[in-house]
Design a protein around this motif. Structure first.
Motif, PDB file in Angstrom:
ATOM      1  N   MET A  42       0.829  -1.180   0.000  1.00  0.00           N
ATOM      2  CA  MET A  42       0.000   0.000   0.000  1.00  0.00           C
ATOM      3  C   MET A  42       0.876   1.248   0.000  1.00  0.00           C
ATOM      4  SD  MET A  42      -3.110  -1.094  -0.105  1.00  0.00           S
ATOM      5  CE  MET A  42      -3.967   0.419   0.114  1.00  0.00           C
ATOM      6  N   ILE A  43       0.270   2.340  -0.371  1.00  0.00           N
ATOM      7  CA  ILE A  43       0.974   3.618  -0.415  1.00  0.00           C
ATOM      8  C   ILE A  43       0.783   4.316   0.928  1.00  0.00           C
ATOM      9  CG2 ILE A  43       1.091   5.851  -1.531  1.00  0.00           C
ATOM     10  CD1 ILE A  43      -0.011   4.525  -4.037  1.00  0.00           C
ATOM     11  N   ASP A  44       1.885   4.654   1.561  1.00  0.00           N
ATOM     12  CA  ASP A  44       1.792   5.408   2.803  1.00  0.00           C
ATOM     13  C   ASP A  44       2.249   6.844   2.554  1.00  0.00           C
ATOM     14  OD1 ASP A  44       4.455   4.957   2.467  1.00  0.00           O
ATOM     15  OD2 ASP A  44       4.806   4.163   4.470  1.00  0.00           O
ATOM     16  N   ARG A  45       2.318   7.633   3.594  1.00  0.00           N
ATOM     17  CA  ARG A  45       2.642   9.059   3.459  1.00  0.00           C
ATOM     18  C   ARG A  45       4.061   9.290   2.974  1.00  0.00           C
ATOM     19  NH1 ARG A  45      -0.385  13.167   6.890  1.00  0.00           N
ATOM     20  NH2 ARG A  45      -2.419  12.230   6.978  1.00  0.00           N
ATOM     21  N   LYS A  46       4.972   8.366   3.257  1.00  0.00           N
ATOM     22  CA  LYS A  46       6.359   8.562   2.847  1.00  0.00           C
ATOM     23  C   LYS A  46       6.606   8.105   1.413  1.00  0.00           C
ATOM     24  CE  LYS A  46       8.671   8.456   7.274  1.00  0.00           C
ATOM     25  NZ  LYS A  46       9.724   7.836   8.072  1.00  0.00           N
ATOM     26  N   SER A  47       5.969   7.023   0.998  1.00  0.00           N
ATOM     27  CA  SER A  47       6.258   6.494  -0.337  1.00  0.00           C
ATOM     28  C   SER A  47       5.417   7.149  -1.438  1.00  0.00           C
ATOM     29  CB  SER A  47       6.054   4.982  -0.368  1.00  0.00           C
ATOM     30  OG  SER A  47       4.690   4.663  -0.157  1.00  0.00           O
ATOM     31  N   GLY A  48       4.310   7.759  -1.097  1.00  0.00           N
ATOM     32  CA  GLY A  48       3.437   8.379  -2.092  1.00  0.00           C
ATOM     33  C   GLY A  48       4.126   9.460  -2.911  1.00  0.00           C
ATOM     34  N   PRO A  49       4.703  10.471  -2.259  1.00  0.00           N
ATOM     35  CA  PRO A  49       5.390  11.523  -3.025  1.00  0.00           C
ATOM     36  C   PRO A  49       6.580  11.001  -3.833  1.00  0.00           C
ATOM     37  CG  PRO A  49       4.928  12.302  -0.812  1.00  0.00           C
ATOM     38  CD  PRO A  49       4.590  10.844  -0.840  1.00  0.00           C
ATOM     39  N   SER A  50       7.269   9.999  -3.304  1.00  0.00           N
ATOM     40  CA  SER A  50       8.394   9.426  -4.040  1.00  0.00           C
ATOM     41  C   SER A  50       7.910   8.740  -5.315  1.00  0.00           C
ATOM     42  CB  SER A  50       9.147   8.420  -3.172  1.00  0.00           C
ATOM     43  OG  SER A  50       9.755   9.069  -2.090  1.00  0.00           O
ATOM     44  N   MET A  51       6.799   8.036  -5.208  1.00  0.00           N
ATOM     45  CA  MET A  51       6.249   7.365  -6.386  1.00  0.00           C
ATOM     46  C   MET A  51       5.771   8.369  -7.422  1.00  0.00           C
ATOM     47  SD  MET A  51       4.355   4.108  -4.588  1.00  0.00           S
ATOM     48  CE  MET A  51       3.152   4.028  -5.859  1.00  0.00           C
ATOM     49  N   ILE A  52       5.164   9.447  -6.977  1.00  0.00           N
ATOM     50  CA  ILE A  52       4.695  10.482  -7.902  1.00  0.00           C
ATOM     51  C   ILE A  52       5.877  11.148  -8.592  1.00  0.00           C
ATOM     52  CG2 ILE A  52       3.539  12.718  -8.035  1.00  0.00           C
ATOM     53  CD1 ILE A  52       1.689  11.687  -5.753  1.00  0.00           C
ATOM     54  N   ALA A  53       6.925  11.449  -7.830  1.00  0.00           N
ATOM     55  CA  ALA A  53       8.121  12.065  -8.416  1.00  0.00           C
ATOM     56  C   ALA A  53       8.775  11.128  -9.422  1.00  0.00           C
ATOM     57  CB  ALA A  53       9.107  12.445  -7.325  1.00  0.00           C
ATOM     58  N   ALA A  54       8.891   9.853  -9.084  1.00  0.00           N
ATOM     59  CA  ALA A  54       9.492   8.882 -10.009  1.00  0.00           C
ATOM     60  C   ALA A  54       8.656   8.769 -11.280  1.00  0.00           C
ATOM     61  CB  ALA A  54       9.633   7.526  -9.334  1.00  0.00           C
ATOM     62  N   PHE A  55       7.335   8.767 -11.146  1.00  0.00           N
ATOM     63  CA  PHE A  55       6.469   8.705 -12.322  1.00  0.00           C
ATOM     64  C   PHE A  55       6.644   9.936 -13.198  1.00  0.00           C
ATOM     65  CE2 PHE A  55       2.514   9.829 -14.450  1.00  0.00           C
ATOM     66  CZ  PHE A  55       2.373   8.719 -15.273  1.00  0.00           C
ATOM     67  N   ALA A  56       6.720  11.119 -12.575  1.00  0.00           N
ATOM     68  CA  ALA A  56       6.883  12.350 -13.350  1.00  0.00           C
ATOM     69  C   ALA A  56       8.218  12.356 -14.088  1.00  0.00           C
ATOM     70  CB  ALA A  56       6.779  13.562 -12.429  1.00  0.00           C
ATOM     71  N   ILE A  57       9.270  11.901 -13.424  1.00  0.00           N
ATOM     72  CA  ILE A  57      10.582  11.844 -14.065  1.00  0.00           C
ATOM     73  C   ILE A  57      10.558  10.855 -15.219  1.00  0.00           C
ATOM     74  CG2 ILE A  57      12.988  11.155 -13.711  1.00  0.00           C
ATOM     75  CD1 ILE A  57      12.652  12.220 -10.787  1.00  0.00           C
ATOM     76  N   MET A  58       9.991   9.672 -14.987  1.00  0.00           N
ATOM     77  CA  MET A  58       9.934   8.656 -16.050  1.00  0.00           C
ATOM     78  C   MET A  58       9.071   9.137 -17.222  1.00  0.00           C
ATOM     79  SD  MET A  58      11.811   6.069 -15.277  1.00  0.00           S
ATOM     80  CE  MET A  58      11.176   4.732 -16.244  1.00  0.00           C
ATOM     81  N   ALA A  59       7.970   9.793 -16.941  1.00  0.00           N
ATOM     82  CA  ALA A  59       7.105  10.288 -18.018  1.00  0.00           C
ATOM     83  C   ALA A  59       7.817  11.368 -18.826  1.00  0.00           C
ATOM     84  CB  ALA A  59       5.796  10.828 -17.443  1.00  0.00           C
ATOM     85  N   GLY A  60       8.503  12.264 -18.140  1.00  0.00           N
ATOM     86  CA  GLY A  60       9.236  13.327 -18.841  1.00  0.00           C
ATOM     87  C   GLY A  60      10.330  12.764 -19.736  1.00  0.00           C
ATOM     88  N   PHE A  61      11.120  11.854 -19.186  1.00  0.00           N
ATOM     89  CA  PHE A  61      12.177  11.261 -19.998  1.00  0.00           C
ATOM     90  C   PHE A  61      11.606  10.331 -21.061  1.00  0.00           C
ATOM     91  CE2 PHE A  61      15.152  12.636 -16.690  1.00  0.00           C
ATOM     92  CZ  PHE A  61      16.154  13.142 -17.492  1.00  0.00           C
ATOM     93  N   GLY A  62      10.477   9.702 -20.782  1.00  0.00           N
ATOM     94  CA  GLY A  62       9.836   8.866 -21.797  1.00  0.00           C
ATOM     95  C   GLY A  62       9.451   9.681 -23.025  1.00  0.00           C
ATOM     96  N   LEU A  63       8.888  10.850 -22.788  1.00  0.00           N
ATOM     97  CA  LEU A  63       8.551  11.737 -23.913  1.00  0.00           C
ATOM     98  C   LEU A  63       9.804  12.216 -24.633  1.00  0.00           C
ATOM     99  CD1 LEU A  63       5.650  13.904 -22.462  1.00  0.00           C
ATOM    100  CD2 LEU A  63       5.548  12.335 -24.391  1.00  0.00           C
ATOM    101  N   ALA A  64      10.831  12.538 -23.856  1.00  0.00           N
ATOM    102  CA  ALA A  64      12.078  12.998 -24.475  1.00  0.00           C
ATOM    103  C   ALA A  64      12.690  11.902 -25.342  1.00  0.00           C
ATOM    104  CB  ALA A  64      13.061  13.440 -23.403  1.00  0.00           C
ATOM    105  N   PHE A  65      12.688  10.662 -24.838  1.00  0.00           N
ATOM    106  CA  PHE A  65      13.248   9.564 -25.621  1.00  0.00           C
ATOM    107  C   PHE A  65      12.367   9.202 -26.811  1.00  0.00           C
ATOM    108  CE2 PHE A  65      15.703   8.377 -21.690  1.00  0.00           C
ATOM    109  CZ  PHE A  65      16.932   8.700 -22.235  1.00  0.00           C
ATOM    110  N   TYR A  66      11.057   9.415 -26.689  1.00  0.00           N
ATOM    111  CA  TYR A  66      10.164   9.150 -27.814  1.00  0.00           C
ATOM    112  C   TYR A  66      10.462  10.097 -28.983  1.00  0.00           C
ATOM    113  CZ  TYR A  66       5.865   8.636 -30.499  1.00  0.00           C
ATOM    114  OH  TYR A  66       4.972   8.412 -31.513  1.00  0.00           O
TER     115      TYR A  66
END
Length: 69
Positions: free
Chosen positions: A1-25
């Motif tokens: 489950m997502i707790d208060r500490k891992s939630g923001p980290s997961m969102i940040a990782a998703f944003a970074i991956m999405a940004g670089f995914g678009l750049a690599f596309y």
């Protein structure tokens, strides 16, 4: 489950991956456009983009390590 500490980290990782995914596309198109000016510049651009991908996660891990000793 997502707790208060891992939630923001997961969102940040998703944003970074999405940004670089678009750049690599779009990287082949950007490299062709840059390559019309200089093939060396196109190669340096690709190397910088790949390096930046790893650098962002390396810097993020250093920040997380400093915030959570």
């Amino acid at each position: 489950m997502i707790d208060r500490k891992s939630g923001p980290s997961m969102i940040a990782a998703f944003a970074i991956m999405a940004g670089f995914g678009l750049a690599f596309y779009f990287m082949p198109r950007m490299m062709i456009a840059i390559g019309e000016i200089s093939t060396i510049a196109a190669a340096l651009f690709a190397a910088a983009l790949v390096g930046a991908f790893f650098d962002v996660f390396w810097l993020r891990s250093r920040f997380q390590r400093r915030m959570n000793p």
